[in-house]
Design a protein around this motif. Structure first.
Motif, PDB file in Angstrom:
ATOM      1  N   ILE A   1       0.834  -1.207   0.000  1.00  0.00           N
ATOM      2  CA  ILE A   1       0.000   0.000   0.000  1.00  0.00           C
ATOM      3  C   ILE A   1       0.866   1.253   0.000  1.00  0.00           C
ATOM      4  O   ILE A   1       0.597   2.226  -0.726  1.00  0.00           O
ATOM      5  N   VAL A   2       1.935   1.247   0.793  1.00  0.00           N
ATOM      6  CA  VAL A   2       2.822   2.415   0.842  1.00  0.00           C
ATOM      7  C   VAL A   2       3.524   2.616  -0.503  1.00  0.00           C
ATOM      8  O   VAL A   2       3.699   3.751  -0.972  1.00  0.00           O
ATOM      9  N   LYS A   3       3.883   1.518  -1.169  1.00  0.00           N
ATOM     10  CA  LYS A   3       4.588   1.618  -2.449  1.00  0.00           C
ATOM     11  C   LYS A   3       3.696   2.187  -3.544  1.00  0.00           C
ATOM     12  O   LYS A   3       4.147   2.993  -4.366  1.00  0.00           O
ATOM     13  N   HIS A   4       2.431   1.798  -3.571  1.00  0.00           N
ATOM     14  CA  HIS A   4       1.517   2.209  -4.652  1.00  0.00           C
ATOM     15  C   HIS A   4       0.554   3.302  -4.210  1.00  0.00           C
ATOM     16  O   HIS A   4      -0.477   3.505  -4.846  1.00  0.00           O
ATOM     17  N   ARG A   5       0.870   4.005  -3.131  1.00  0.00           N
ATOM     18  CA  ARG A   5      -0.037   5.046  -2.641  1.00  0.00           C
ATOM     19  C   ARG A   5      -0.171   6.175  -3.654  1.00  0.00           C
ATOM     20  O   ARG A   5      -1.286   6.564  -4.018  1.00  0.00           O
ATOM     21  N   ARG A   6       0.940   6.694  -4.133  1.00  0.00           N
ATOM     22  CA  ARG A   6       0.881   7.820  -5.076  1.00  0.00           C
ATOM     23  C   ARG A   6       0.292   7.390  -6.409  1.00  0.00           C
ATOM     24  O   ARG A   6      -0.436   8.161  -7.057  1.00  0.00           O
ATOM     25  N   ASP A   7       0.593   6.163  -6.844  1.00  0.00           N
ATOM     26  CA  ASP A   7       0.017   5.678  -8.092  1.00  0.00           C
ATOM     27  C   ASP A   7      -1.496   5.545  -8.001  1.00  0.00           C
ATOM     28  O   ASP A   7      -2.201   5.720  -9.001  1.00  0.00           O
ATOM     29  N   TYR A   8      -2.008   5.234  -6.829  1.00  0.00           N
ATOM     30  CA  TYR A   8      -3.449   5.042  -6.665  1.00  0.00           C
ATOM     31  C   TYR A   8      -4.186   6.363  -6.516  1.00  0.00           C
ATOM     32  O   TYR A   8      -5.317   6.498  -6.985  1.00  0.00           O
ATOM     33  N   VAL A   9      -3.553   7.344  -5.884  1.00  0.00           N
ATOM     34  CA  VAL A   9      -4.237   8.608  -5.615  1.00  0.00           C
ATOM     35  C   VAL A   9      -4.085   9.587  -6.772  1.00  0.00           C
ATOM     36  O   VAL A   9      -5.046  10.250  -7.181  1.00  0.00           O
TER      37      VAL A   9
ATOM     38  N   THR B   1      -3.661   4.877 -14.937  1.00  0.00           N
ATOM     39  CA  THR B   1      -5.006   4.874 -15.510  1.00  0.00           C
ATOM     40  C   THR B   1      -5.991   4.227 -14.526  1.00  0.00           C
ATOM     41  O   THR B   1      -5.607   3.707 -13.480  1.00  0.00           O
ATOM     42  N   GLU B   2      -7.262   4.282 -14.915  1.00  0.00           N
ATOM     43  CA  GLU B   2      -8.292   3.685 -14.078  1.00  0.00           C
ATOM     44  C   GLU B   2      -8.116   2.177 -13.974  1.00  0.00           C
ATOM     45  O   GLU B   2      -8.344   1.576 -12.918  1.00  0.00           O
TER      46      GLU B   2
ATOM     47  N   ASN C   1      -6.560  -2.549 -10.720  1.00  0.00           N
ATOM     48  CA  ASN C   1      -5.682  -3.697 -10.456  1.00  0.00           C
ATOM     49  C   ASN C   1      -5.044  -3.597  -9.066  1.00  0.00           C
ATOM     50  O   ASN C   1      -4.920  -4.600  -8.351  1.00  0.00           O
ATOM     51  N   ILE C   2      -4.627  -2.378  -8.693  1.00  0.00           N
ATOM     52  CA  ILE C   2      -4.065  -2.187  -7.349  1.00  0.00           C
ATOM     53  C   ILE C   2      -5.109  -2.525  -6.288  1.00  0.00           C
ATOM     54  O   ILE C   2      -4.812  -3.213  -5.297  1.00  0.00           O
ATOM     55  N   GLU C   3      -6.333  -2.063  -6.507  1.00  0.00           N
ATOM     56  CA  GLU C   3      -7.399  -2.352  -5.542  1.00  0.00           C
ATOM     57  C   GLU C   3      -7.691  -3.849  -5.468  1.00  0.00           C
ATOM     58  O   GLU C   3      -7.942  -4.391  -4.384  1.00  0.00           O
ATOM     59  N   HIS C   4      -7.631  -4.525  -6.616  1.00  0.00           N
ATOM     60  CA  HIS C   4      -7.848  -5.973  -6.633  1.00  0.00           C
ATOM     61  C   HIS C   4      -6.744  -6.700  -5.867  1.00  0.00           C
ATOM     62  O   HIS C   4      -7.022  -7.640  -5.098  1.00  0.00           O
TER      63      HIS C   4
ATOM     64  N   SER D   1     -11.414   6.403  -0.419  1.00  0.00           N
ATOM     65  CA  SER D   1     -12.369   7.503  -0.274  1.00  0.00           C
ATOM     66  C   SER D   1     -11.887   8.744  -1.032  1.00  0.00           C
ATOM     67  O   SER D   1     -12.699   9.454  -1.645  1.00  0.00           O
ATOM     68  N   MET D   2     -10.570   8.976  -1.031  1.00  0.00           N
ATOM     69  CA  MET D   2     -10.038  10.087  -1.820  1.00  0.00           C
ATOM     70  C   MET D   2     -10.283   9.871  -3.303  1.00  0.00           C
ATOM     71  O   MET D   2     -10.648  10.798  -4.049  1.00  0.00           O
ATOM     72  N   ARG D   3     -10.102   8.626  -3.763  1.00  0.00           N
ATOM     73  CA  ARG D   3     -10.341   8.335  -5.185  1.00  0.00           C
ATOM     74  C   ARG D   3     -11.811   8.537  -5.544  1.00  0.00           C
ATOM     75  O   ARG D   3     -12.136   9.102  -6.600  1.00  0.00           O
TER      76      ARG D   3
END
Length: 316
Positions: A65-73, A79-80, A85-88, A159-161
């Motif tokens: 989660i820490v590694k992909h935090r910026r990619d997710y937000v 992309t969506e 995929n990160i959420e999965h 929630s931010m997304r």
């Protein structure tokens, strides 16, 4: 009085000679002596190994989660589909950790029902077994709280997304300016072309409704496209909200289970306290018995000594 001699070195030499006679080498004897000095830790139980594995999985989830935090937000980094995929991946991690915690719970309940749990230091008394079961419940509770804290971090990111998606899907009002049609002013300088100007004015008047209709059609198509995108965003948000409600239901179930575990730990702690109190009473009674036996022995030796002295005096 004879002097006391230390024979420790002679004893060690005799042991070395006996070991050499039985086929031991110097290296084997050194390893054996070092094993006596530095003892190996006892092997870990299957429950401890499973708990350590579960903790490593939770730590791996936290690092992911820490590694992909910026990619997710950040919307401009991925992309969506990549965010989905990160959420999965996070969902798979959470499900695996939850299954491991459930396995630990089931193992505790099975050992509690069968009474086959190994106690502290290999003892077989009931109080030590209850203390070990309470300790295992505490370990499971700590793992559940750690998993809940990690999933709470990802819930904040999600929630931010969702908030960004809602902000992007909000309809933007477009203010269209009405075309201003200036009335044709008759030319005062050119009276010869008055008829031609009147013909051009008639053509512009007839073409004005067509331009207005084209503007209305363009605005309708733009509004239709915007409403379609808004509908897609609303459907996607609805799906995510359904997933969030499912996760909230799962977390509420976990909280209820944790409440039950806390109540069980409290009962076990009360029982352990009662066991400690009973142990203290037994120790105090043993100390009293020891002191009374010591007094009895002293009295017995005193009477025996007095009797011997009296018999010796009587014989003389």
């Amino acid at each position: 009085m004879s002097r006391v001699r230390d024979r420790t070195e002679d004893f060690k030499e005799a042991l070395r000679v006996a070991a050499l006679s039985h086929g031991y080498t110097e290296a084997q004897m050194a390893a054996l002596m070092s094993s006596f000095i530095i003892r190996k830790p006892p092997p870990k139980s299957p429950f401890t190994n499973a708990a350590i594995k579960t903790l490593e999985s939770i730590r791996e989830l936290e690092r992911f989660i820490v590694k992909h935090r910026r990619d997710y937000v950040d919307l401009h980094r991925t992309t969506e589909r990549e965010r989905d995929n990160i959420e999965h991946e996070v969902g798979v991690f959470v499900k695996a950790c939850k299954e491991q915690i459930d396995i630990l719970k089931n193992r505790i309940h099975e050992e509690e029902k069968s009474g086959s749990a190994k106690t502290w230091l290999g003892t077989r008394d009931e109080s030590s077994r209850l203390d070990l079961i309470a300790h295992q419940h505490g370990v499971v509770l700590i793992l559940s709280e750690r998993l809940h804290s990690v999933t709470a971090q990802f819930d904040r990111l999600r929630s931010m997304r969702f908030q960004d998606a809602i902000n992007r899907a909000m309809p933007r009002k477009k203010i269209q300016k009405k075309p201003e049609i200036k009335p044709d002013e008759p030319s005062k300088s050119n009276l010869v072309l008055k008829s031609d100007v009147s013909k051009i004015g008639d053509q512009e008047v007839s073409a004005a409704p067509m331009r207005v209709q084209e503007l209305l059609d363009d605005e309708t198509r733009a509004l239709q496209v915007e409403l379609t995108s808004l509908l897609d965003a609303v459907q996607e948000t609805e799906t995510k909200m359904m997933e969030m409600s499912a996760l909230n239901h799962l977390m509420s179930t976990h909280v209820l289970q944790q409440t039950q575990q806390i109540q069980y730990l409290y009962d076990q702690a009360v029982e352990a306290t009662n066991n400690v109190e009973r142990g203290n009473k037994e120790l105090s009674q043993a100390i009293q018995r020891n002191s009374s036996s010591r007094t009895f022995l002293l009295l017995f030796f005193f009477v025996l000594t007095f009797s011997v002295l009296f018999l010796d005096w009587y014989n003389n």
